[in-house]
Design an enzyme around this catalytic site. Structure first.
Site, mmCIF file in Angstrom:
data_model
loop_
_atom_site.group_PDB
_atom_site.id
_atom_site.type_symbol
_atom_site.label_atom_id
_atom_site.label_comp_id
_atom_site.label_asym_id
_atom_site.label_seq_id
_atom_site.Cartn_x
_atom_site.Cartn_y
_atom_site.Cartn_z
ATOM 1 N N ASP A 6 -7.109 -7.810 4.711
ATOM 2 C CA ASP A 6 -6.301 -8.652 3.816
ATOM 3 C C ASP A 6 -5.814 -9.923 4.504
ATOM 4 O OD1 ASP A 6 -6.643 -6.896 1.737
ATOM 5 O OD2 ASP A 6 -4.758 -5.839 2.065
ATOM 6 N N ARG A 51 -13.250 -13.950 -2.047
ATOM 7 C CA ARG A 51 -12.422 -14.672 -1.065
ATOM 8 C C ARG A 51 -13.246 -15.502 -0.093
ATOM 9 N NH1 ARG A 51 -7.536 -10.307 -0.200
ATOM 10 N NH2 ARG A 51 -6.444 -10.887 -2.118
ATOM 11 N N LYS A 64 -12.737 -8.894 -3.664
ATOM 12 C CA LYS A 64 -11.269 -8.794 -3.702
ATOM 13 C C LYS A 64 -10.766 -9.481 -4.986
ATOM 14 C CE LYS A 64 -10.714 -6.429 0.026
ATOM 15 N NZ LYS A 64 -10.273 -5.032 -0.134
ATOM 16 N N SER A 68 0.835 -1.214 0.000
ATOM 17 C CA SER A 68 0.000 0.000 0.000
ATOM 18 C C SER A 68 0.865 1.258 0.000
ATOM 19 C CB SER A 68 -0.889 0.024 1.249
ATOM 20 O OG SER A 68 -1.838 -0.996 1.201
HETATM 21 C C1 S3P Z 1 -5.687 -1.219 0.149
HETATM 22 C C2 S3P Z 1 -6.903 -1.206 0.752
HETATM 23 C C3 S3P Z 1 -7.716 -2.400 0.966
HETATM 24 C C4 S3P Z 1 -6.904 -3.670 0.834
HETATM 25 C C5 S3P Z 1 -6.011 -3.636 -0.379
HETATM 26 C C6 S3P Z 1 -5.054 -2.462 -0.294
HETATM 27 C C7 S3P Z 1 -4.991 0.065 -0.045
HETATM 28 O O1 S3P Z 1 -8.769 -2.417 0.027
HETATM 29 O O2 S3P Z 1 -7.752 -4.794 0.761
HETATM 30 O O3 S3P Z 1 -5.255 -4.829 -0.454
HETATM 31 O O4 S3P Z 1 -3.777 0.054 -0.286
HETATM 32 O O5 S3P Z 1 -5.663 1.102 0.062
HETATM 33 P P1 S3P Z 1 -10.122 -1.610 0.331
HETATM 34 O O6 S3P Z 1 -9.700 -0.271 0.719
HETATM 35 O O7 S3P Z 1 -10.920 -1.584 -0.930
HETATM 36 O O8 S3P Z 1 -10.780 -2.388 1.420
#
Ligand code: S3P
Length: 435
Positions: free
Chosen positions: A314, A345, A341, A23
């Site tokens: 996650d 999942r 996702k 992220s």
């Molecule tokens: C992420 C936010 C999450 C996560 C993804 C990465 C991010 O998704 O599941 O792997 O970097 O902002 P969501 O914000 O849609 O839940």
């Protein structure tokens, strides 16, 4: 690609520094691009998802050099991106797609985002609709990619988010930077706040109210390039934390893991389940960081509801695996986001854990697991379903079995963790874990 996994007789042992956070790597590239001056990212994650962001930004006219995990971004400023000459291929990366949608919505040119089969099935109205409240015009294909973004001047707005999603929140923040006056974004539940932290670090102004859910973004910041050291990815460390908890005899240490409280849900889950986890924070700038030590333990079942989900979103495949080893019934609810996702999942966790003989029942917004320490394994041929986190979760599950197991479509793991099997092998000192 198939990978063969064997049980480490004496458990997992040793010390492993996991790769950089996915992220934060995406966001570091984006903030570097829209700053002026040079940004240097160290411990960047060179996985397929982050490389999709890097390539897209290059196609938007940003000069970026990468040497392994060190990236130099020559920023062009918030209004310095240039029109791409072809559609931007986001690959499998949902984060890149949603964040760039917010950024590109306010640019002075049109652009198109496309992705692979999985990404092309993921919902995009979640960014289209709130961005429309700022005057953005995004044309979708039946709610999905390809997305045609008609770049235009945006207005400020107060937006109540319909889903608890850091990707959507971040898209809105990146759009709000381009409006003439301040915007307010109200989250359903607090989600990961890497965008807020990085924006502030690069010189932007944003305020999060005491409720943790109301964010006011000041527009038109002058962002300045900086050096960012990306912390180890908690979501990658989570696979080894789970492995050490459920493979008897294990004891591992994971230094320099990101400990942002919006991401550490699995630590709390493990503690609540009776796991043997020690966290030693270390001094850091920007994102909290520390060392996590995990030993094998006998686990108890757990119940998680909607409020618990964002900080462990996650890691829910791993929560399922942990619950599968704990004697008793665990209930995971309020997690319908799992359905959208990289795969559905809920469906893929249930399908794969059933192969182990785990008593798992699919629910519309989660699953119920009647766990036990010994499973009646039905088949030891697992499948990632093209989903990196499902692939790694099943590779970890395989470490508990007496028979060797195979993982089909193991290449999906490259989306977030290209060195996963090498790193896993490093924690299996007798070298019998993988073939
Ligand atoms: C992420 C936010 C999450 C996560 C993804 C990465 C991010 O998704 O599941 O792997 O970097 O902002 P969501 O914000 O849609 O839940």
């Amino acid at each position: 690609m198939q990978t063969l996994i064997k049980r480490p007789q004496n458990g997992l042992h040793g010390r492993l520094t996991v790769p950089g956070d996915k992220s934060i790597s995406h966001r570091g590239l984006i903030f570097g691009a829209i700053s002026t001056g040079t940004t240097r990212l160290t411990n960047f994650l060179p996985a397929e998802d982050c490389l999709s962001t890097l390539t897209a930004l290059q196609q938007l006219g940003v000069k970026i050099d990468r040497h392994e995990t060190t990236v130099t971004v020559h920023g062009v400023g918030l209004h310095g991106l240039t029109a791409p000459t072809q559609p931007l291929d986001m690959g499998n990366a949902g984060t890149a797609t949603r964040l760039l949608a917010g950024l590109l919505a306010g640019q002075a040119f049109d652009s198109t985002l496309v992705g692979d089969d999985s990404l092309s099935q993921r919902p995009m109205q979640r960014v289209q609709q709130p961005l429309a409240q700022m005057g953005a015009k995004l044309d979708l294909t039946a709610g999905h990619l390809p997305m045609r973004i008609h770049g235009r001047a945006l207005q400020s707005a107060t937006i109540k988010m319909a889903v608890a999603s850091a990707q959507v929140k971040s898209a809105l923040i990146l759009a709000a930077l381009q409006a003439p006056t301040a915007s307010t974004i109200i989250e359903q539940l607090p989600t990961r706040d890497h965008t807020e932290r990085l924006l502030t670090a690069f010189g932007g102004q944003l305020n999060t109210a005491a409720d943790g859910r109301t964010i006011t973004v000041q527009p038109q910041p002058h962002l300045t390039g900086k050096t960012v050291t990306v912390p180890g990815d908690m979501s990658s460390a989570a696979f080894f934390m789970t492995a050490a908890s459920i493979v008897p005899g294990s004891q591992i240490t994971l230094p320099q893991v990101g400990l942002n409280p919006t991401r550490t849900g699995l630590l709390q889950v493990l503690q609540r389940m009776g796991g043997d986890v020690t966290v030693t924070p270390q001094a850091s700038v920007g994102e909290p960081l520390g060392t996590v030590t995990v030993k094998a333990a006998t686990l108890k079942p757990i119940d998680l509801g909607a409020d618990d989900i964002p900080a462990v979103i996650d890691e829910l495949p791993l929560v399922a695996l942990l619950a599968a080893t704990a004697t008793g019934v665990s209930h995971i609810t309020g997690a319908s986001e799992l359905r959208v996702k990289e795969t559905d999942r809920i469906a893929t966790i249930v399908a794969e854990l059933k192969k182990l003989g785990v008593q798992i029942t699919e629910q519309p917004d989660g699953f119920t697991i009647d766990g036990r320490p010994a499973w009646q394994v039905k088949t030891a041929t697992f499948d990632s379903h093209g989903d990196h986190r499902i692939g790694m979760m099943m590779a970890i599950a395989g470490l508990r079995l007496t028979q060797p197991t195979t993982l089909a479509h193991a290449e999906a793991i490259n989306i977030s963790y290209p060195g996963f099997f090498t790193d896993l092998q490093q924690l299996c000192p007798t070298k019998e874990a993988l073939a």
